[in-house]
Enzyme design. Structure first.
Site, PDB file in Angstrom:
ATOM      1  N   CYS A 296     -22.172   3.240  25.879  1.00 39.18           N
ATOM      2  CA  CYS A 296     -20.838   3.151  26.500  1.00 39.18           C
ATOM      3  C   CYS A 296     -19.800   2.610  25.529  1.00 39.18           C
ATOM      4  O   CYS A 296     -18.611   2.839  25.712  1.00 39.18           O
ATOM      5  CB  CYS A 296     -20.905   2.287  27.756  1.00 39.18           C
ATOM      6  SG  CYS A 296     -21.546   0.638  27.449  1.00 39.18           S
TER       7      CYS A 296
ATOM      8  N   HIS B 225     -20.142  -0.129  36.611  1.00 36.74           N
ATOM      9  CA  HIS B 225     -19.134   0.476  35.717  1.00 36.74           C
ATOM     10  C   HIS B 225     -19.098   1.977  36.055  1.00 36.74           C
ATOM     11  O   HIS B 225     -19.517   2.821  35.264  1.00 36.74           O
ATOM     12  CB  HIS B 225     -19.529   0.238  34.260  1.00 36.74           C
ATOM     13  CG  HIS B 225     -18.409   0.439  33.280  1.00 36.74           C
ATOM     14  ND1 HIS B 225     -17.124   0.800  33.664  1.00 36.74           N
ATOM     15  CD2 HIS B 225     -18.374   0.345  31.915  1.00 36.74           C
ATOM     16  CE1 HIS B 225     -16.363   0.899  32.582  1.00 36.74           C
ATOM     17  NE2 HIS B 225     -17.095   0.625  31.518  1.00 36.74           N
TER      18      HIS B 225
ATOM     19  N   ARG C 184     -10.376  -4.374  36.297  1.00 33.99           N
ATOM     20  CA  ARG C 184     -11.583  -4.802  35.562  1.00 33.99           C
ATOM     21  C   ARG C 184     -11.711  -6.306  35.752  1.00 33.99           C
ATOM     22  O   ARG C 184     -10.799  -7.049  35.402  1.00 33.99           O
ATOM     23  CB  ARG C 184     -11.462  -4.460  34.076  1.00 33.99           C
ATOM     24  CG  ARG C 184     -12.471  -5.205  33.215  1.00 33.99           C
ATOM     25  CD  ARG C 184     -12.553  -4.693  31.800  1.00 33.99           C
ATOM     26  NE  ARG C 184     -13.227  -3.410  31.760  1.00 33.99           N
ATOM     27  CZ  ARG C 184     -13.734  -2.868  30.658  1.00 33.99           C
ATOM     28  NH1 ARG C 184     -13.646  -3.500  29.499  1.00 33.99           N
ATOM     29  NH2 ARG C 184     -14.321  -1.702  30.688  1.00 33.99           N
TER      30      ARG C 184
ATOM     31  N   GLN D 278     -17.506   4.832  33.817  1.00 37.48           N
ATOM     32  CA  GLN D 278     -18.291   5.077  32.606  1.00 37.48           C
ATOM     33  C   GLN D 278     -19.399   6.095  32.871  1.00 37.48           C
ATOM     34  O   GLN D 278     -19.572   7.053  32.126  1.00 37.48           O
ATOM     35  CB  GLN D 278     -18.913   3.744  32.137  1.00 37.48           C
ATOM     36  CG  GLN D 278     -19.777   3.878  30.909  1.00 37.48           C
ATOM     37  CD  GLN D 278     -18.958   4.173  29.675  1.00 37.48           C
ATOM     38  OE1 GLN D 278     -18.003   3.471  29.389  1.00 37.48           O
ATOM     39  NE2 GLN D 278     -19.312   5.220  28.932  1.00 37.48           N
TER      40      GLN D 278
ATOM     41  N   ASP E 156     -26.888  -0.280  25.562  1.00 40.85           N
ATOM     42  CA  ASP E 156     -25.636  -1.022  25.682  1.00 40.85           C
ATOM     43  C   ASP E 156     -25.866  -2.370  24.996  1.00 40.85           C
ATOM     44  O   ASP E 156     -27.011  -2.723  24.687  1.00 40.85           O
ATOM     45  CB  ASP E 156     -25.315  -1.190  27.181  1.00 40.85           C
ATOM     46  CG  ASP E 156     -23.981  -1.877  27.452  1.00 40.85           C
ATOM     47  OD1 ASP E 156     -23.178  -2.035  26.512  1.00 40.85           O
ATOM     48  OD2 ASP E 156     -23.739  -2.255  28.626  1.00 40.85           O
TER      49      ASP E 156
ATOM     50  N   ARG F  88     -14.082   9.655  28.965  1.00 40.49           N
ATOM     51  CA  ARG F  88     -13.598   8.643  29.911  1.00 40.49           C
ATOM     52  C   ARG F  88     -12.210   9.056  30.404  1.00 40.49           C
ATOM     53  O   ARG F  88     -11.906   8.994  31.594  1.00 40.49           O
ATOM     54  CB  ARG F  88     -13.495   7.276  29.219  1.00 40.49           C
ATOM     55  CG  ARG F  88     -14.812   6.580  28.933  1.00 40.49           C
ATOM     56  CD  ARG F  88     -15.494   6.090  30.195  1.00 40.49           C
ATOM     57  NE  ARG F  88     -14.657   5.210  30.985  1.00 40.49           N
ATOM     58  CZ  ARG F  88     -14.487   3.906  30.762  1.00 40.49           C
ATOM     59  NH1 ARG F  88     -15.144   3.321  29.787  1.00 40.49           N
ATOM     60  NH2 ARG F  88     -13.705   3.164  31.537  1.00 40.49           N
TER      61      ARG F  88
END
Ligand code: CP
Ligand code: NVA
Length: 314
Positions: free
Chosen positions: A266, A131, A104, A134, A226, A294
């Site tokens: 998310c 991402h 990340r 996700q 988000d 996830r």
């Protein structure tokens, strides 16, 4: 599957996405039955974090453990990367010691560089541009609820950010339509818009960009938002909050959505900012299934990449 890296959703073909979802279903069912599968016995995963995380860290760490492997948390603050060691050298060294790396970080090209020099799989756990894990989990979650996602419409209301970029690849590749409502000036990246539009055209799905949240959510099956200020954007926070006025997901806006709409985020969420409590904590919200998935989807991704080229019998 015979892919080394997973850096963005479009690294997968439509068939490979189906393969990952099939594997996810089998791995998840075995875990829920109390008979977990352990195809990664003896394997190790290095997890590099240059940004904060709750879900990504815990889901990869626990997922790797459940598959019989060993996860190593590598905080960027403690790595020599921070003191100037190159990504290329880091990639070459890690390739001699671990079996895969999850990273990340900020710039997407750092992940590409890591993948270029690593002989082991590299999995993107979020960059400023994408991402992918996700969105794989998100689409799998909708699939669990609706049995098929083909022809469903996802409405994104918010910032043109990394998560939206991944939706712009995931929606067309799974036959979903995507409507994006962003305030003027907060459109997704230009190249991503072009890429997404071409992909949608190729796959025969719709993609719409608007500044009007009502136009986006009208009759939509999935409503997604988000945070307005992503990690690394703290300096822009105040301006963004002013510019995003009218882009909150709340009961009023949801009157325009399909009556059985699913609300997704998310996470982490900021109640009272991008979403009102009445929606995120209401009956349409599936945010915690989404978070749990996830782990299940990433277990399939880890197994598929780490055992690439081999038949996975689960
Ligand atoms: N959704 C997500 O990636 O959460 P974290 O930042 O907590 O990992
Ligand atoms: N867009 C958000 C997603 C967090 C999971 C961020 O990058 O901070």
């Amino acid at each position: 599957m015979n892919k080394k890296d997973f850096l963005r959703v479009a690294d997968y073909t439509k068939e490979e996405i189906k393969e990952i979802f099939g594997l996810t279903g089998r791995i998840k069912a075995r875990q829920k039955k109390g008979a977990p599968v352990r195809p990664l016995e003896g394997k190790t995963l290095g997890m590099i974090f240059q940004k904060s995380s709750t879900r990504t860290r815990v889901s990869f760490e626990v997922g790797m453990y459940q598959l019989g492997g060993y996860p190593l948390f590598l905080s960027a603050n403690d790595l020599q990367l921070k003191r100037g060691e190159t990504i290329a050298d880091t990639a070459r060294v890690l390739s001699r010691m671990v079996d895969a790396v999850m990273i990340r970080t900020y710039a997407h090209n750092e992940v590409e560089e890591l993948a270029k020099y690593a002989s082991i799989p590299v999995i993107n756990g979020l960059t400023d541009s994408h991402h992918p894990c996700q969105i794989m989990a998100d689409i799998y979650t909708v699939l669990e609820r609706r049995k098929s996602v083909k022809g469903l419409t996802v409405a994104w209301v918010g910032d043109g950010n990394n998560v939206l970029h991944s939706w712009m690849e995931g929606a067309p590749l799974t036959g979903m339509n995507l409507r994006m409502a962003v305030p003027p000036g907060y459109e997704p990246d230009k190249e991503m818009l072009k890429f997404g539009a071409e992909l949608a055209k190729k796959e025969g799905t719709q993609m719409l960009l608007t500044n009007d949240p009502v136009e986006a959510v009208k009759g939509a099956d999935v409503i997604y938002t988000d945070v307005w200020a992503s990690m690394g954007q703290d300096a822009e926070k105040e301006k963004k909050f002013r510019d995003f006025k009218g882009f909150q997901i709340n009961g009023g806006l949801m009157k325009h959505a399909d009556k059985d709409y699913l609300f997704m985020h998310c996470l982490p969420a900021h109640r009272g900012e991008e979403v009102a409590e009445e929606v995120i904590d209401g009956p349409h919200s599936i945010i915690f299934d989404e978070a749990e998935n996830r782990m299940h989807v990433q277990k399939a991704i880890l197994a598929a990449h780490m055992l690439r080229g081999r038949k996975i019998k689960i």
